[in-house]
Motif scaffolding. Sequence first.
Motif, PDB file in Angstrom:
ATOM      1  N   ASP A 249      -4.241   5.411  48.292  1.00 48.30           N
ATOM      2  CA  ASP A 249      -3.595   5.397  49.527  1.00 48.30           C
ATOM      3  C   ASP A 249      -3.019   7.234  49.274  1.00 48.30           C
ATOM      4  O   ASP A 249      -2.604   7.606  50.658  1.00 48.30           O
ATOM      5  CB  ASP A 249      -2.081   4.592  48.854  1.00 48.30           C
ATOM      6  CG  ASP A 249      -2.884   2.905  49.579  1.00 48.30           C
ATOM      7  OD1 ASP A 249      -3.453   3.222  50.064  1.00 48.30           O
ATOM      8  OD2 ASP A 249      -2.234   1.963  49.066  1.00 48.30           O
TER       9      ASP A 249
ATOM     10  N   LYS B 224      -5.425   9.196  51.472  1.00 51.77           N
ATOM     11  CA  LYS B 224      -5.800   8.967  52.197  1.00 51.77           C
ATOM     12  C   LYS B 224      -4.092   9.793  53.148  1.00 51.77           C
ATOM     13  O   LYS B 224      -4.713  10.797  53.904  1.00 51.77           O
ATOM     14  CB  LYS B 224      -5.925   7.767  52.914  1.00 51.77           C
ATOM     15  CG  LYS B 224      -6.668   6.774  52.389  1.00 51.77           C
ATOM     16  CD  LYS B 224      -6.928   4.814  52.394  1.00 51.77           C
ATOM     17  CE  LYS B 224      -6.137   4.561  53.106  1.00 51.77           C
ATOM     18  NZ  LYS B 224      -5.510   3.752  53.421  1.00 51.77           N
ATOM     19  N   SER B 225      -3.255  10.187  52.752  1.00 46.53           N
ATOM     20  CA  SER B 225      -2.645  10.130  53.299  1.00 46.53           C
ATOM     21  C   SER B 225      -2.146  11.882  52.998  1.00 46.53           C
ATOM     22  O   SER B 225      -1.493  12.156  53.737  1.00 46.53           O
ATOM     23  CB  SER B 225      -0.752   9.919  52.449  1.00 46.53           C
ATOM     24  OG  SER B 225      -0.482  10.569  51.468  1.00 46.53           O
ATOM     25  N   GLU B 226      -2.976  13.045  52.008  1.00 53.08           N
ATOM     26  CA  GLU B 226      -3.085  13.674  51.822  1.00 53.08           C
ATOM     27  C   GLU B 226      -4.732  14.765  52.246  1.00 53.08           C
ATOM     28  O   GLU B 226      -4.501  15.375  52.324  1.00 53.08           O
ATOM     29  CB  GLU B 226      -2.985  13.968  50.393  1.00 53.08           C
ATOM     30  CG  GLU B 226      -1.663  13.825  49.474  1.00 53.08           C
ATOM     31  CD  GLU B 226      -0.637  14.402  50.142  1.00 53.08           C
ATOM     32  OE1 GLU B 226      -1.062  16.012  50.139  1.00 53.08           O
ATOM     33  OE2 GLU B 226       0.600  14.038  50.480  1.00 53.08           O
ATOM     34  N   LYS B 227      -4.264  13.877  53.577  1.00 53.59           N
ATOM     35  CA  LYS B 227      -6.184  13.974  53.712  1.00 53.59           C
ATOM     36  C   LYS B 227      -7.050  14.362  53.208  1.00 53.59           C
ATOM     37  O   LYS B 227      -7.660  14.701  53.467  1.00 53.59           O
ATOM     38  CB  LYS B 227      -5.728  14.365  54.971  1.00 53.59           C
ATOM     39  CG  LYS B 227      -4.916  14.658  55.812  1.00 53.59           C
ATOM     40  CD  LYS B 227      -5.195  13.426  56.895  1.00 53.59           C
ATOM     41  CE  LYS B 227      -4.040  12.801  58.367  1.00 53.59           C
ATOM     42  NZ  LYS B 227      -3.142  11.984  57.704  1.00 53.59           N
ATOM     43  N   GLN B 228      -7.356  13.701  51.904  1.00 46.34           N
ATOM     44  CA  GLN B 228      -8.102  13.895  51.444  1.00 46.34           C
ATOM     45  C   GLN B 228      -9.756  13.491  51.230  1.00 46.34           C
ATOM     46  O   GLN B 228     -10.295  13.538  50.319  1.00 46.34           O
ATOM     47  CB  GLN B 228      -7.470  13.995  49.152  1.00 46.34           C
ATOM     48  CG  GLN B 228      -6.588  15.056  49.439  1.00 46.34           C
ATOM     49  CD  GLN B 228      -7.194  16.480  49.529  1.00 46.34           C
ATOM     50  OE1 GLN B 228      -7.956  17.184  48.935  1.00 46.34           O
ATOM     51  NE2 GLN B 228      -6.510  17.068  50.215  1.00 46.34           N
TER      52      GLN B 228
ATOM     53  N   ASN C 185     -11.518  10.051  53.741  1.00 47.85           N
ATOM     54  CA  ASN C 185     -11.332   9.314  54.806  1.00 47.85           C
ATOM     55  C   ASN C 185     -11.660   8.061  54.237  1.00 47.85           C
ATOM     56  O   ASN C 185     -12.953   7.919  53.880  1.00 47.85           O
ATOM     57  CB  ASN C 185     -12.259   9.588  55.684  1.00 47.85           C
ATOM     58  CG  ASN C 185     -12.595   9.012  57.420  1.00 47.85           C
ATOM     59  OD1 ASN C 185     -12.243   7.807  56.780  1.00 47.85           O
ATOM     60  ND2 ASN C 185     -12.951   9.662  58.490  1.00 47.85           N
TER      61      ASN C 185
ATOM     62  N   TYR D 264     -12.569   5.327  55.692  1.00 49.83           N
ATOM     63  CA  TYR D 264     -12.879   4.326  56.591  1.00 49.83           C
ATOM     64  C   TYR D 264     -14.461   4.986  55.919  1.00 49.83           C
ATOM     65  O   TYR D 264     -15.558   4.199  55.979  1.00 49.83           O
ATOM     66  CB  TYR D 264     -13.586   4.931  58.169  1.00 49.83           C
ATOM     67  CG  TYR D 264     -12.321   4.618  58.442  1.00 49.83           C
ATOM     68  CD1 TYR D 264     -11.681   2.549  58.350  1.00 49.83           C
ATOM     69  CD2 TYR D 264     -10.699   5.207  58.591  1.00 49.83           C
ATOM     70  CE1 TYR D 264     -10.646   1.971  59.114  1.00 49.83           C
ATOM     71  CE2 TYR D 264      -9.752   4.442  59.371  1.00 49.83           C
ATOM     72  CZ  TYR D 264      -9.206   3.285  59.127  1.00 49.83           C
ATOM     73  OH  TYR D 264      -8.146   2.445  59.997  1.00 49.83           O
ATOM     74  N   ASN D 265     -15.177   5.720  55.825  1.00 53.20           N
ATOM     75  CA  ASN D 265     -16.649   6.227  55.148  1.00 53.20           C
ATOM     76  C   ASN D 265     -16.350   5.760  53.728  1.00 53.20           C
ATOM     77  O   ASN D 265     -17.583   5.445  53.233  1.00 53.20           O
ATOM     78  CB  ASN D 265     -16.501   7.929  54.766  1.00 53.20           C
ATOM     79  CG  ASN D 265     -16.955   8.365  56.536  1.00 53.20           C
ATOM     80  OD1 ASN D 265     -16.907   7.922  56.792  1.00 53.20           O
ATOM     81  ND2 ASN D 265     -16.438   9.524  56.367  1.00 53.20           N
TER      82      ASN D 265
END
Length: 97
Positions: free
Chosen positions: A82, A85-89, A91, A93-94
């Motif tokens: 999580d 994900k929040s840090e955009k490290q 994706n 979904y991928n």
Amino acid sequence: MESNTKDALIRWIKGTAPESAHPYDMKRFYNVVYECLKNGENIDSDELAEIIRENLNWNEKQVLDFSEVTVITIEKIMKFIDFLKSEKQINIYNFLN
């Protein structure tokens, strides 16, 4: 608990030694984490303890200790994902495809 998650848990618990760090045991464990992520669910320590009781001949203290530690470990891994994900490290979904 989703059936896929429960099936992965049973495969892991019935493996050679779920408490070991052997690569095959860890792969089964990570499959459990993957199913939790995919299904957006957490594992309850009581549910895990029941699966252990049904599949292993462990004493009750060992069952409860292992269940508690395992649930905490899975929660930590999921929180780390999580965070990523929040840090955009990553994706997610991928990650789950």
